[in-house]
Structure formats: C-alpha cells, structure tokens
Design a protein around this motif. Structure first.
Motif, PDB file in Angstrom:
ATOM      1  N   THR A  63      42.485  45.094  41.535  1.00  0.00           N
ATOM      2  CA  THR A  63      41.411  45.163  41.456  1.00  0.00           C
ATOM      3  C   THR A  63      40.241  43.609  41.175  1.00  0.00           C
ATOM      4  OG1 THR A  63      41.012  45.772  39.301  1.00  0.00           O
ATOM      5  CG2 THR A  63      41.730  47.304  41.151  1.00  0.00           C
ATOM      6  N   ALA A  64      38.962  43.407  41.894  1.00  0.00           N
ATOM      7  CA  ALA A  64      38.586  42.438  41.105  1.00  0.00           C
ATOM      8  C   ALA A  64      37.288  42.813  40.755  1.00  0.00           C
ATOM      9  CB  ALA A  64      38.898  41.591  41.520  1.00  0.00           C
TER      10      ALA A  64
ATOM     11  N   ARG B  44      30.744  44.326  37.469  1.00  0.00           N
ATOM     12  CA  ARG B  44      29.909  45.349  36.342  1.00  0.00           C
ATOM     13  C   ARG B  44      30.869  44.990  34.709  1.00  0.00           C
ATOM     14  NH1 ARG B  44      27.425  46.602  39.849  1.00  0.00           N
ATOM     15  NH2 ARG B  44      25.874  48.336  40.036  1.00  0.00           N
ATOM     16  N   LEU B  45      30.035  44.263  34.416  1.00  0.00           N
ATOM     17  CA  LEU B  45      30.853  43.866  32.424  1.00  0.00           C
ATOM     18  C   LEU B  45      31.017  45.287  31.988  1.00  0.00           C
ATOM     19  CD1 LEU B  45      27.801  41.778  31.505  1.00  0.00           C
ATOM     20  CD2 LEU B  45      29.836  41.345  32.635  1.00  0.00           C
ATOM     21  N   GLY B  46      32.656  44.591  31.365  1.00  0.00           N
ATOM     22  CA  GLY B  46      33.411  45.487  31.064  1.00  0.00           C
ATOM     23  C   GLY B  46      34.131  46.249  31.660  1.00  0.00           C
ATOM     24  N   THR B  47      34.494  45.817  32.972  1.00  0.00           N
ATOM     25  CA  THR B  47      35.090  46.527  33.860  1.00  0.00           C
ATOM     26  C   THR B  47      36.110  45.633  34.561  1.00  0.00           C
ATOM     27  OG1 THR B  47      33.574  46.262  36.341  1.00  0.00           O
ATOM     28  CG2 THR B  47      33.510  47.974  34.417  1.00  0.00           C
ATOM     29  N   VAL B  48      36.769  45.961  35.466  1.00  0.00           N
ATOM     30  CA  VAL B  48      37.906  45.164  36.319  1.00  0.00           C
ATOM     31  C   VAL B  48      38.112  45.364  37.331  1.00  0.00           C
ATOM     32  CG1 VAL B  48      39.378  45.375  34.291  1.00  0.00           C
ATOM     33  CG2 VAL B  48      40.183  47.118  35.802  1.00  0.00           C
ATOM     34  N   GLY B  49      36.700  45.806  38.129  1.00  0.00           N
ATOM     35  CA  GLY B  49      36.078  45.847  39.360  1.00  0.00           C
ATOM     36  C   GLY B  49      36.409  46.736  40.152  1.00  0.00           C
ATOM     37  N   LYS B  50      36.865  46.647  40.933  1.00  0.00           N
ATOM     38  CA  LYS B  50      36.957  47.808  42.167  1.00  0.00           C
ATOM     39  C   LYS B  50      37.991  47.119  43.297  1.00  0.00           C
ATOM     40  CE  LYS B  50      32.434  48.699  43.121  1.00  0.00           C
ATOM     41  NZ  LYS B  50      31.109  49.110  44.061  1.00  0.00           N
TER      42      LYS B  50
END
Length: 588
Positions: free
Chosen positions: A380-381, A388-394
């Motif tokens: 994911t990235a 989105r900040l605070g996530t590791v993406g899709k």
C-alpha cells in the motif's frame, strides 16, 4: 521495449539503459564532490562485472553475498549478480558475526562482495563460527580485501563476454529466484525470504503507477540497500529512469541534500524526526518574535493542508496567508533540503502524525506506505495525487487485502513471496487455508478507504486482565518529546503496562538546568520529574488500560550496533527485555 514486456528487472534495466545512452543514471560522491555516471556506462559496468563473475565460476542459481554500504558499487554488484543468473544475498553491515554466520550457513554463497578488509575479516570470523568451508570467493572494493577487486572483475572482460551475459539474461524468467532477503529479526531467528524476478518486477511496475517519478527527477537514497524498501527504490530507478543519488551516510545527509537537491527522498521515519527535532531546537534558541512567527506559519500551513486533503477549494484569504508563511518560514526550511524536495517516500516503521503534518504544512508531502520483506516492499502507499496523513495509503496495483476477524492484515498479489529458504514449516504457517499471507500486522480502514496500521499481532501486549494493547501506540506517544530517544512498552501477562524510557541526556540536561552530561542524571529528581510530567501528559491521550503505570530510565539512544534496534530502526523487543530483565521486573 517497455518495462511491462520484461519478466525481470535486470532485463528491463539493460534495455532501458541501452536506449537512454548518455542520460545520467546516478550521482555518487567521489573526491569530495558528486559525480555522474551515464546509463550507457552503468550498463557496461554491470555486464562486465557479470562476465567477471561468470569467469570465476559463478553461474545460474549460485548465491553471492553482498555486504556493502549504500553506494553505487552496491547496485553494480546487485545487478551483475542477477545478470549472471545468480542469486544475491544482501547482508547488513551492522550485523554481528553470529547473525552473519547464520545467513552464510543458510544461503551457502559461492562468493561475496565486501566493503573493505575489515568486512572481509568479519566474514572470515562468521565463516568459522558457522563451520563453513573455505571455498567462498571474496571480492573487495579495495585491492587486497579479497581474492579480487571489483575493478579487476570488470576490467578483464571483453564485448563477446558481455554479449554472452545478455543472452543469459534473456533466458531468465519471472519464476526464477533473484535474491534471498533475510528478515530484520525483531523476534526469533532470521528467515530468508525467497524473492523471485517476477516479485521484483511486479513491485517496480506497481510503484511506477503509484509515484510516476521520471528521468527528470533526482531521488536521494540513504537507506541500507540490504533492506527491501531501499532495494525496491534502487530497482525503481533502474527500470523507470529517475536519477539515483547515493547519500554518503545518515550523518552527512544535511550536506548531501544541498549538494544533490533531490526532488524526492526514500527513507525511514527517523530521518524526518531528526529534521523535525532540529527545527524545534532552533526555535527554542530563537527569540520570542521568531517563535511566534513560526507558530503562526505552522498554524496557517496546517489549515491549508487540511483543506487540500479534503479536496476543497482553498479560500483566497488562506492562500494569501500561506504565501506569506511560505515566504518567511517554509521556504527557508525547504532550502536547507536542497530547495526542490516535494515528496518523502517513507516506510519501515510507524511515523508520528504530528511529524507528517509538520512537513505537509511546510510544502513537503510525506508519502507513507506499508509492506514487508515477504512482499518485496510496499503493498500500500499514499501517492502524490491521493494521500491521507496518518495512514499507509491504498493498495498498489494487483494487491488484494482483507482483514481477518481479529484485524490481522491478509494479502494476496504477484509481489507476495512463496517460501522461506529451507523453512517449510514456517512457510506453511505464513499462509491460511485459502492462500492468504498472514502479515502479523493489525490494521483498519478509514472511512475513505485508506489503511491504518494499528499494531503488531505478535507484539501485542495482553495484560493479566485480558486487555489487548498495541505497544507501538504507547511508544509513539512517549517518543513525541525531545527528552526521549526511544521507548519500549512492556507488560505482556502483567497486571499493568510499564515502559523503558531511553533518555536524551543532552536535552534533559538543558531542560533541567544541569551541568554536564552523564548517566548519573538518570537518578536526578529534576530529570525524573521531567519524564514523569511527560508520561502523565501521554497517559491523558491513552485509554485507561493503556496508560503507563511505572517506568524506568536508561541511557539513550537505542542503536543497531548495541543490538536494541534492527537495521531499519525497529525495536528488537526480546533482546531489550532480556538486556533489562531485572530493571523491568523491578517495576512490578
């Protein structure tokens, strides 16, 4: 021919480098300044080195260890090993002889590339520890470090030998093993992940769709190339064409930013945290007016970044205020990073959302991703156009993700590994009955489909009361102060959570008004009081059952050389718990 038509990254590199000719491939430091190597010259070096390996008896499916620092020669050796049809085995330069011995015994390399005579001696020590025979050939970057130098391997080969190597590359397929990458080993023994050519190519193509960096961009890399994130970026450059600039070291990064002026950087959270800490340290020394201006600019920057992430049209008044903030504050920060940096590709460990928001406010996107050794980096990235900040993406292209009932992240996709080397039982245990890879990580989705990592299943603290607690969540809070280098939450099977706090003695001395810097400060009531206050504030942001009831201070920082951290700066929990066994028990 496009990269998609190649089953291997080495084949795609050779074709692209032929077409690119004199276009720059990489920047490397030599003689006190950065120099350029062209795609054509890099291609020639790789083919000659591969032919040299072949002349020394290294052939298809043979293993070749590589123990070099992050530098151009690492990439030459890696690509050459693959071009020769052999399997590369990266070895971290910071590993102990015992762990090196395990890798050598498990992978049985026929040859090895080493940095210098010191590393050659380390290999010899590891060979004896592991009871390994003396048949392994050693190739050093320096003359005298082994049976031959890298220059000697390359210099004795002619065009006919290089043509033979090109024919050999054409015969490689996606299913052939390309490299054995050993897990960092936060718990348990090192495991060798069998990475195929197809896994690498699938990852590189998916990353190309996600990031779209081209030959017009310069990327700076400081990560160990023995780690899959650094390695993936290396192949990304080789296949897709951005100019790859090698940082000299983490200690020289500040200079290298100014010399290289990168458009993007691939690194780990600690690199960003150090910049963040330096900025706030500078502001603490600055006058009240400068601090007020910086705080105003950050508030404006955060407001603008929140609006941008929600894809809202930014009001004119906010655009004007941000232009002023950028002129008087943020532009100076970016100039210290070369002036062109727009994206920081980040992985390997958890990054504080506060740090992400700081950089986004300053005009630099932090693109966090998630992946494992077993997936050859990202699955994911966050991407420049969707983050989105605070996530590791899709999920990247081709990746399927589902969450198990307990929240464990399960994966399928062409970059997911098939086996651990010589470990059939562990391989079988890594997959469920339907063939989903069990990552051991826990996650959840945001409302708009971005993945968040909430903890590590195997590292979860389960208290005596049955509460499941993510130690990373607690550690992230504790490490959010300049007083703290590192923290490790503890309490599995215990009545409550405790923590080891590795103190930044320099910052603690400043804050407490103490002269000198020594471990005796850890018993000073002023220092203990400062940490108590920090822990109390952290506990206010945690659930009651997550709060740290007691803590112990140790001298920081945790290091790779000291054994507390893996080479990607993750805590080796079992090692730390054993090292501080009595101290931790005293907290209960």
């Amino acid at each position: 021919m496009t990269p998609e038509k190649h089953g291997t990254a080495i084949g795609a590199f050779l074709e692209r480098a032929r077409a690119a000719g004199d276009r720059p491939f990489a920047l490397f430091k030599a003689g006190g300044r950065y120099r350029e190597i062209s795609c054509a010259r890099m291609r020639e070096r790789v083919l000659r080195c591969a032919a040299g390996l072949s002349s020394r008896g290294v052939g298809r499916a043979d293993r070749v260890a590589i123990m070099l620092t992050t530098r151009l020669e690492w990439t030459v050796a890696d690509l050459a090993v693959m071009a020769a049809g052999a399997i590369s085995v990266p070895v971290y330069c910071a590993l102990t002889p015992e762990r090196i011995a395990h890798i050598l015994r498990d992978s049985a390399p026929k040859a090895a590339f080493v940095e210098d005579a010191r590393v050659a001696r380390l290999f010899e020590e590891a060979r004896k520890i592991g009871g390994i025979g003396e048949g392994m050939q050693i190739f050093g970057l320096e003359r005298g470090a082994g049976s031959a130098s890298l220059d000697e391997l390359e210099s004795m080969q002619d065009s006919a030998a290089c043509e033979c190597i090109e024919a050999l590359v054409e015969g490689l397929s996606g299913g052939d093993p390309a490299t054995y990458v050993y897990t960092s080993g936060t718990t348990g023994a090192l495991k060798g992940v069998v990475v195929t050519h197809g896994m690498i190519m699938s990852e590189v193509l998916a990353a190309g769709l996600a990031f779209r960096f081209t030959h017009r961009h310069v990327g700076l890399i400081a990560l160990p190339l023995a780690h899959v994130l650094g390695r993936m970026i290396q192949f990304y450059h080789a296949v897709h064409g951005p100019v790859l600039a090698y940082a000299e070291s983490l200690e020289r990064l500040a200079e290298n930013y100014l010399e290289v002026r990168p458009h993007f950087v691939c690194g780990v959270p600690r690199m960003l945290e150090k910049i963040h800490e330096r900025v706030w340290e500078h502001l603490r020394r600055a006058g009240p007016r400068s601090r007020r201006m910086a705080q105003w600019a950050l508030a404006v920057g955060r407001e603008r970044s929140q609006a941008a992430m929600r894809f809202r049209e930014i009001p004119l008044a906010l655009r004007l205020r941000h232009a002023i903030a950028d002129l008087v504050v943020f532009r100076r920060l970016r100039s210290r990073l070369g002036g062109r940096l727009s994206d920081f590709v980040c992985g390997g460990a958890r990054l504080s959302e506060e740090v992400s928001r700081f950089f986004h406010a300053a005009g630099i996107r932090v693109l966090e991703g998630y992946g494992l050794t077993e997936t050859f980096a990202a699955v994911t990235a966050n991407t420049p156009g969707d983050f989105r900040l605070g996530t590791v993406g899709k999920p990247l292209s081709g990746v399927a993700i589902k969450l198990a009932p307990d929240g464990e992240i399960l994966l399928k996709g062409p970059m997911v590994f098939r086996e651990y080397l010589n470990m059939p039982r562990e391989t079988a245990e890594a997959f469920d009955a339907e063939g989903w890879f069990r990552t051991g990580d826990l996650g959840e989705y945001s409302r708009d489909g971005f993945l968040r990592i909430t903890g590590r299943k195997k590292e979860m603290i389960v208290t005596a009361g049955g509460k499941n607690i993510s130690p990373q969540l607690i550690e992230s809070e504790l490490e959010g102060s300049p007083l703290v280098h590192n923290a490790m939450a503890y309490g599995d099977g215990r009545r409550y959570v405790t923590a080891l706090v590795a103190v930044n003695l320099e910052e603690a001395a400043k804050a407490a008004g103490i002269e000198g810097r020594d471990a005796g400060m850890l018993k000073d009531p002023r220092v203990i009081g400062l940490i108590e206050g920090h822990v109390r504030r952290c506990n206010e942001r945690l659930a009651k059952y997550e709060t740290v009831k007691r803590f112990a201070l140790v001298e920081g920082p945790f290091t790779v050389a000291g054994g507390e951290l893996t080479p990607t700066f993750k805590i080796r929990r079992e090692f730390v718990a054993e090292k501080y066994h009595d101290l931790l028990n005293s907290l209960y």
